[in-house]
Structure formats: C-alpha cells, structure tokens
Motif scaffolding. Structure first.
Motif, mmCIF file in Angstrom:
data_model
loop_
_atom_site.group_PDB
_atom_site.id
_atom_site.type_symbol
_atom_site.label_atom_id
_atom_site.label_comp_id
_atom_site.label_asym_id
_atom_site.label_seq_id
_atom_site.Cartn_x
_atom_site.Cartn_y
_atom_site.Cartn_z
ATOM 1 N N ALA A 14 0.829 -1.218 0.000
ATOM 2 C CA ALA A 14 0.000 0.000 0.000
ATOM 3 C C ALA A 14 0.854 1.255 0.000
ATOM 4 C CB ALA A 14 -0.935 -0.004 1.213
ATOM 5 N N ARG A 15 2.024 1.213 0.643
ATOM 6 C CA ARG A 15 2.864 2.408 0.727
ATOM 7 C C ARG A 15 3.426 2.826 -0.626
ATOM 8 N NH1 ARG A 15 7.290 1.083 4.892
ATOM 9 N NH2 ARG A 15 6.828 -1.022 4.159
ATOM 10 N N ASN A 16 3.367 1.947 -1.629
ATOM 11 C CA ASN A 16 3.862 2.292 -2.959
ATOM 12 C C ASN A 16 2.843 3.090 -3.773
ATOM 13 O OD1 ASN A 16 6.324 0.996 -2.569
ATOM 14 N ND2 ASN A 16 5.505 -0.985 -3.206
ATOM 15 N N ASP A 17 1.609 3.151 -3.272
ATOM 16 C CA ASP A 17 0.581 3.933 -3.953
ATOM 17 C C ASP A 17 0.952 5.418 -3.875
ATOM 18 O OD1 ASP A 17 -1.911 5.553 -4.209
ATOM 19 O OD2 ASP A 17 -2.837 3.578 -4.464
ATOM 20 N N ILE A 18 0.857 6.114 -5.010
ATOM 21 C CA ILE A 18 1.273 7.516 -5.052
ATOM 22 C C ILE A 18 0.469 8.374 -4.080
ATOM 23 C CG2 ILE A 18 -0.309 8.041 -6.959
ATOM 24 C CD1 ILE A 18 3.199 9.559 -6.242
ATOM 25 N N LYS A 19 -0.808 8.016 -3.867
ATOM 26 C CA LYS A 19 -1.630 8.783 -2.929
ATOM 27 C C LYS A 19 -1.119 8.615 -1.502
ATOM 28 C CE LYS A 19 -5.708 8.067 -5.817
ATOM 29 N NZ LYS A 19 -7.052 7.449 -5.886
#
Length: 229
Positions: A14-19
């Motif tokens: 999840a931490r790789n999501d740009i948001k």
C-alpha cells in the motif's frame, strides 16, 4: 478477538501507492496510522461514516485539521454530501457479501435436507452466517455508496427535476455534470445523482417561480456552486 469480527484484506504494498506517498510526505506515519484507523472504522460501518471531523479526531486522539486533511487532500476517500467512504472497501465488501450469500445458501440447503429431524441444531458457523445476514438486512435503510454509477439519460433527469419543481434548470445542470464526466465542482465522482441534486441544486432560489420573480420572468444562463443565475 470477538467471534463476529471479520478480516479484511490489506495490500502489503500500500505504501507504494502515489496517494499514500503524498500522505506520508505531508503527515508521516501518524497520518498513515490514522488513515488505516479510518479504513477499519469504515469497514466496520458498511463503508459509510459522517463527516464529523471533531468526533473523528476525538475518537482517534489527534488534531481536527489532520483528520480533515487525510480525508480531503489525497483522493483516498469518496465524499458524498455529509458522508464519506472508500471505493476499495466497497469492492472488498462486495466480495465478502458474495461469499456470505453462498454460505447462506449452503446452510439453507442443509437445513432443507434435515427439516424432518427436529433434533438437529445449527452449528456455530451456521448461526454466525444467519446472524451476519440478519445484520445486513437490519442495515438496509442506511445510505450506501453506489456500487456502480450509471449516469441518467436527460429524459429521466428532466422528469425528476420537473416532479420537484425545478424544470427550468434541468438542462443546464445536466450539461454541467455530463460535461464534467459526472464529477462535482471539487472533482469528486457523483455516486448518487438524485442525492447530489437534492443537496446542491434543489434550493428555493432555483425554483421556477422564484427564478421568474427575481429575473422579471427570465432565467439567465449562468451556473455556479449550486445556483443557476
């Protein structure tokens, strides 16, 4: 853990999501933790929570402005009027509900086979399945975010406006949303168009009689923030 508690999937990346990266950049891991706390609360409340920032911040033991920023600034939640939810939770709930429905059908078939045996009692798993089903039915009157939004055609849109006394603005409002691919002025996707127009456009100053009185019988062509001028 309570026996009626359900797991929900949490993407390990999840931490790789740009948001999420934008969230971490501004609020660090405090913001990240509050984000997941909000996700847990939404999942536990059929993906609907009120935009009551003070209550949310008190519950999460954090600053009001921090909660407000996490909900509004990173496109992580879907906001509809006075409520908000998550599109990713909606899809996860659909999967869970489908599995629960299959389990319920299996239980009912088993009960049907055993209906002549009055000594047979349902297992714990069967009781939990029926309990979950009843819980969903009791919450059937809650506001839910749309699973799949289908834009109305103009005839349907105009009819709804006419029935409520706003036929004079139907065309302009329809063009306003259709030209924006059914997003509102803040860029949020419209999930329930009837609820949206009721909250934003169905105002006394937009009624046909009011428009005629205020403009000497004319309705001019402007449209801005819920007011047709």
């Amino acid at each position: 853990m309570a026996k009626d508690t359900f797991y929900f999937t949490h993407d390990y990346n999840a931490r790789n999501d740009i948001k999420i990266k934008r969230l971490l950049s501004k609020h660090g891991y405090e913001g990240y933790g509050i984000f997941w706390a909000l996700i847990e609360d939404l999942y536990n409340n059929t993906n609907v929570l009120r935009l009551d920032y003070e209550t949310l911040s008190f519950d999460l033991r954090c600053n009001v402005e921090l909660v407000k920023s996490i909900i509004n600034d990173f496109d992580l939640f879907v906001i509809e009027g006075e409520i908000f939810g998550s599109s990713s939770i909606e899809s996860r709930l659909e999967v869970r509900n489908a599995k629960s429905e299959k389990a319920r059908e299996s239980v009912l078939k088993r009960w049907e086979r055993q209906k002549n045996n009055t000594n047979v009692l349902p297992t714990n798993n069967e009781r939990n399945t029926i309990k979950e089903r009843k819980g969903k039915e009791s919450k059937g009157n809650k506001v839910k975010l749309s699973k799949v939004f289908t834009p109305p055609n103009f005839e349907e849109f105009e009819t709804y406006f006419t029935e409520n006394g706003f036929s004079n603005i139907a065309k302009k409002v329809y063009e306003y949303y259709s030209s924006a691919n059914w997003h509102d002025s803040k860029g949020n996707k419209v999930l329930n168009w009837k609820q949206k127009v009721q909250g934003v456009w169905f105002k006394n100053e937009n009624r046909e009689n009011s428009q005629s009185k205020n403009n000497g019988g004319r309705v001019s062509g402007g449209i801005n923030d819920g007011l047709v001028t």
